[in-house]
Scaffold this active site. Structure first.
Site, mmCIF file in Angstrom:
data_model
loop_
_atom_site.group_PDB
_atom_site.id
_atom_site.type_symbol
_atom_site.label_atom_id
_atom_site.label_comp_id
_atom_site.label_asym_id
_atom_site.label_seq_id
_atom_site.Cartn_x
_atom_site.Cartn_y
_atom_site.Cartn_z
ATOM 1 N N HIS A 46 0.830 -1.200 0.000
ATOM 2 C CA HIS A 46 0.000 0.000 0.000
ATOM 3 C C HIS A 46 0.871 1.259 0.000
ATOM 4 O O HIS A 46 1.011 1.937 1.018
ATOM 5 C CB HIS A 46 -0.936 -0.004 1.211
ATOM 6 C CG HIS A 46 -2.135 -0.874 1.026
ATOM 7 N ND1 HIS A 46 -2.817 -1.458 2.074
ATOM 8 C CD2 HIS A 46 -2.784 -1.262 -0.091
ATOM 9 C CE1 HIS A 46 -3.833 -2.165 1.605
ATOM 10 N NE2 HIS A 46 -3.829 -2.062 0.301
ATOM 11 N N GLU A 131 -5.858 -8.170 3.902
ATOM 12 C CA GLU A 131 -5.259 -9.141 4.816
ATOM 13 C C GLU A 131 -6.335 -9.826 5.653
ATOM 14 O O GLU A 131 -6.308 -11.047 5.849
ATOM 15 C CB GLU A 131 -4.251 -8.472 5.749
ATOM 16 C CG GLU A 131 -3.620 -9.466 6.726
ATOM 17 C CD GLU A 131 -2.906 -8.811 7.902
ATOM 18 O OE1 GLU A 131 -2.952 -9.383 9.009
ATOM 19 O OE2 GLU A 131 -2.305 -7.731 7.722
#
Length: 285
Positions: A46, A131
């Site tokens: 990210h 995740e």
């Protein structure tokens, strides 16, 4: 201005390993057929600047396994993917490079083992984070995701269980321990998994310590990064101005008037070059 820079700022082990695997795939492409694509299944990490760099080098970011072609090299993102998506990737005919962070992979497998008998998973994390979706997919029984103690309190849980409590790897360990203590009073049959990454704990502790002795904090990192946002949350708890930016150009000098000491840290997917740039900018004030 005096700048207190966190020693733990920047790439963590999982991010470094993931990018190494992607770089290796790019290097090997030279000997592969011209039609071979190097793909990541979702953003590999990210950070927008890192993603833009890899896009300029020809890396294709696909949103779903259906976009993969036989012969593609599919690099699984550092956050991991669900078991169902992994099966789809295998069926696509692409060559798989698993760049899942080892700490995330360990958490996935631990959840699978702990819930093998059908225990209910209670997962502390952000429900829409990739995740977390991956972690939940390894649960063999029911699963509930909660983002705060208040959300957990609203769940109707049977006192006898069985339950398994785990966490997204980048959550705040102190808050997690408070949740553990609360749940042990509510549930008699509870298994607690230690899935929070040590690097996350160390970064948050250092951010907390620095924020306690400065006038302002600057956090560099992608806004989509959960661990980066939590660093900003930890720093802001000290009651000081805290700025989370992706690039130094987003900082405004007028926000630092009457400030003498600035703290600086960064998310686990932030390149050193961006941290250095922010450091120099703060020093120049």
């Amino acid at each position: 201005m005096d700048v207190y820079r966190a020693k733990t700022a920047g790439f963590c082990m999982g991010v470094s390993l993931a990018l190494q695997k992607l770089n290796t795939a790019l290097e090997r492409k030279g000997g592969a057929p011209e039609t071979t694509r190097i793909c990541t299944l979702g953003p590999i990490i990210h950070n927008p600047q890192v993603l833009a760099e890899y896009e300029s080098r020809g890396v294709v970011c696909v949103k779903e396994a259906a976009q993969l072609h036989p012969g593609d090299v599919a690099v699984i993102r550092a956050h991991g993917i669900t078991r169902q998506v992994e099966e789809q990737v295998k069926q696509s005919g692409a060559d798989i490079v698993d760049a899942t962070c080892p700490k995330v992979k360990k958490a996935q497998l631990s959840i699978g083992r702990a819930t093998a008998d059908g225990a209910t998973l209670l997962l502390f994390g952000e429900a829409d984070h990739p995740e977390v979706r991956g972690l939940v997919s390894y649960a063999c029984g029911p699963a509930h995701v909660f983002g705060s103690a208040a959300e957990l309190a609203s769940l109707h849980l049977a006192e006898s269980g069985p339950y398994v409590l785990a966490s997204q790897t980048t959550q705040d360990r102190q808050i997690f321990q408070e949740i553990v203590a609360e749940l042990r009073q509510r549930i008699s049959n509870l298994v607690v998994l230690s899935t929070i990454c040590d690097a996350t704990r160390e970064r948050q502790e250092e951010a907390r310590n620095i924020a306690s002795c400065v006038d302002v904090m600057v956090i560099i990192g992608g806004r989509q990064s959960g661990n980066t946002r939590r660093l900003a949350d930890v720093a802001a708890l000290n009651g000081i101005d805290t700025f989370l930016v992706e690039r130094v150009e987003e900082l405004a000098a007028e926000n630092f008037l009457q400030k003498n000491r600035a703290g600086l840290t960064a998310g686990a997917s932030t390149p050193k070059s961006l941290i250095d740039a922010a450091h120099l900018w703060l020093q120049s004030l």
